[in-house]
Design a protein around this motif. Structure first.
Motif: not given
Length: 374
Positions: A132-133, A154-158, A163-167
Motif C-alpha cells: 500500500x501507499x 517524489x517517492x517518500x520513504x519511512x 508506517x506510511x501514515x506517519x509521513x
C-alpha cells in the motif's frame, strides 16, 4: 480497535490512572505482613507499572509510527503471500485507488484548494511485490488551467519499521509541500508515500535479495512505472526524486546512486551508508559479495563511475550517530565531479520526528529545484 486508534491510547492512559489511584487507596489495607498482603502489594505494583509502560508505549507509537497494527507489533504480519491479477483484459492495472481524503487547510474539502491524499494498492509488474501507499496530489493537479500539465513526483520513504501514515499525519509532508508551493518556494509535486518494508516484517533494506523480494527493482522500476501510468507525472528522466529518513534515507541515497536514470535527486534524512545485517534483515546477500559491496554506498562510489544525480544528506553535531560518517560521505562525493552533494547539519537534533520535521521544508525546496515537470 486498531493499535494506532486514539481510543486505545485513551483506554491505556485511563487504565494506568485508575490503577495508580487504586494502589494509593488500597495500600493501607495491604500493609500487613502476611502472604496475602504481600501478594496484593506486588500485584498492584506490577499491574500499575505494566499499565504505565503500555500507555507510554502506545503514546510513543502514536508519535513515531513504529507499528501500524497489532499484527505488525507481534510479528504476525506476513507480506510474502501476494495475489497478482494476470488477466490482461481486466481494468485492474498495477495501481488501484482504494480511498481518498482531504489535506487539512483552508478551502474546505475541495481538492482544487487543498489537494488530495489517495490511498492506493500497488503491485509490481516485474517483481510481483504488493504494497500500500499514499499519493498526495497538489491542488494544481485538479485545477482546470493545469489539466494538461504533468508534475514531478517524489517517492517518500519511512524508516524501519515505520508506517506510511506517519509521513502525512506526523511528518506533514503534504501540508508542507502545499505551503511551499503556495509561497512560491517549491513547485507543485506529487508525493508517493510508503514504507521501504515491502515484505513485512522483514527489513529488506531496498536490496534485491537472491531468491527473495526484489525490493530495489520495485522502487527503481515498478513503482515509477505504476505511478506514471496512473497519474500525470513528467516523462523525462529528471521528473523523479526520492526522500527518506533513517532506513528510508539509506534507501533514497542508494536508489539515486544506483539508478540516476530514474531518480534525478535523492535526500537522506539521518541516513546510514551501508546495509546492516541483523535479525530484522536476515541474510540479504546469500554470499553474493558483489551485491553486498554495492549495498555499501562508499564502496560503490569508489569502484563505479560517478552517477549523474544530486544527493542531500542530513545530520546533527550532537544527537546523531551518523555525524562523522556523513562528513566522510560528503568529502567522498565532492571528489566525484558528476555527482552533486548538499547537506543539512544541525547543531543538535536526535534521530526522531522532531528533527526530521525541521529538515523536511528545506529538503522539499531542495528537491523541487532539481526536478523537471516535463
Amino acid at each position: 480497535m486498531g493499535l494506532t486508534s486514539n481510543k486505545v491510547l485513551v483506554a491505556a492512559v485511563l487504565c494506568a490512572v485508575l490503577l495508580f489511584v487504586g494502589t494509593v487507596w488500597l495500600w493501607p489495607r495491604l500493609a500487613r505482613r502476611n502472604w496475602r498482603a504481600v501478594t496484593g502489594r506486588v500485584g498492584l505494583l506490577l499491574a500499575t507499572q505494566l499499565a504505565i509502560f503500555v500507555s507510554v508505549g502506545v503514546s510513543a507509537n502514536q508519535a513515531f509510527g513504529f507499528y501500524a497494527s497489532w499484527a505488525d507489533l507481534f510479528g504476525q504480519e506476513n507480506g510474502e503471500a501476494i495475489v497478482v491479477d494476470h488477466n490482461n483484459a481486466g481494468t485492474g492495472g498495477p495501481l488501484q485507488v482504494v480511498d481518498t481524503q482531504r489535506v487539512k487547510g483552508p478551502g474546505g474539502s475541495r481538492p482544487q484548494l487543498t489537494g488530495q491524499i489517495q490511498k492506493v494498492d500497488i503491485v509490481g509488474r516485474t517483481t510481483h511485490i504488493a504494497t500500500p501507499a499514499y499519493v498526495y496530489l497538489p491542488p494544481e493537479y485538479f485545477q482546470a488551467r493545469y489539466r494538461t500539465r504533468t508534475f514531478p513526483a517524489v517517492t517518500v520513504l519511512t524508516g524501519y519499521p515505520g508506517t506510511a501514515e506517519a509521513l502525512y499525519k506526523k511528518l506533514h509532508y503534504p501540508r508542507t509541500a502545499q505551503e511551499l508551493a503556495k509561497n512560491g518556494t517549491a513547485q507543485p509535486m506529487i508525493l508517493v508515500m510508503l514504507r521501504p518494508t515491502v515484505a513485512p516484517p522483514r527489513d529488506t533494506e531496498c536490496v534485491d535479495i537472491p531468491g527473495g523480494p526484489q525490493s530495489e527493482s520495485f522502487f527503481a522500476r515498478d513503482l515509477p512505472d505504476a505511478v506514471s501510468a496512473h497519474y500525470r507525472v513528467g516523462k523525462t528522466p529528471g521528473s523523479w526524486g526520492i526522500i527518506g529518513d533513517s532506513t528510508g534515507g539509506y534507501c533514497a541515497l542508494k536508489l539515486a546512486v544506483h539508478h540516476p536514470e530514474v531518480y534525478a535527486a535523492g535526500a537522506g534524512l539521518s541516513p546510514y551508508y551501508k546495509a546492516p545485517i541483523d535479525p530484522t534483515t536476515g541474510d540479504l546477500f546469500h554470499g553474493d559479495k558483489t551485491l553486498q559491496n554495492d549495498a555499501d554506498l562508499r564502496w560503490y562510489l569508489n569502484h563505479h563511475q560517478a552517477p549523474d544525480t544530486s544527493l542531500l544528506v542530513t545530520s546533527s553535531k550532537v544527537g546523531e550517530a551518523n555525524y562523522k560518517d556523513t562528513l566522510k560521505f560528503i568529502e567522498q562525493v565532492k571528489a566525484k565531479h558528476l555527482t552533486r552533494i548538499s547537506s543539512i547539519i544541525l547543531d543538535s537534533g536526535g534521530h526522531n520526528f522532531n528533527t526530521w520535521r525541521r529538515e523536511i521544508p528545506p529538503t522539499l525546496q531542495w528537491i523541487s529545484g532539481r526536478l523537471s515537470d516535463r
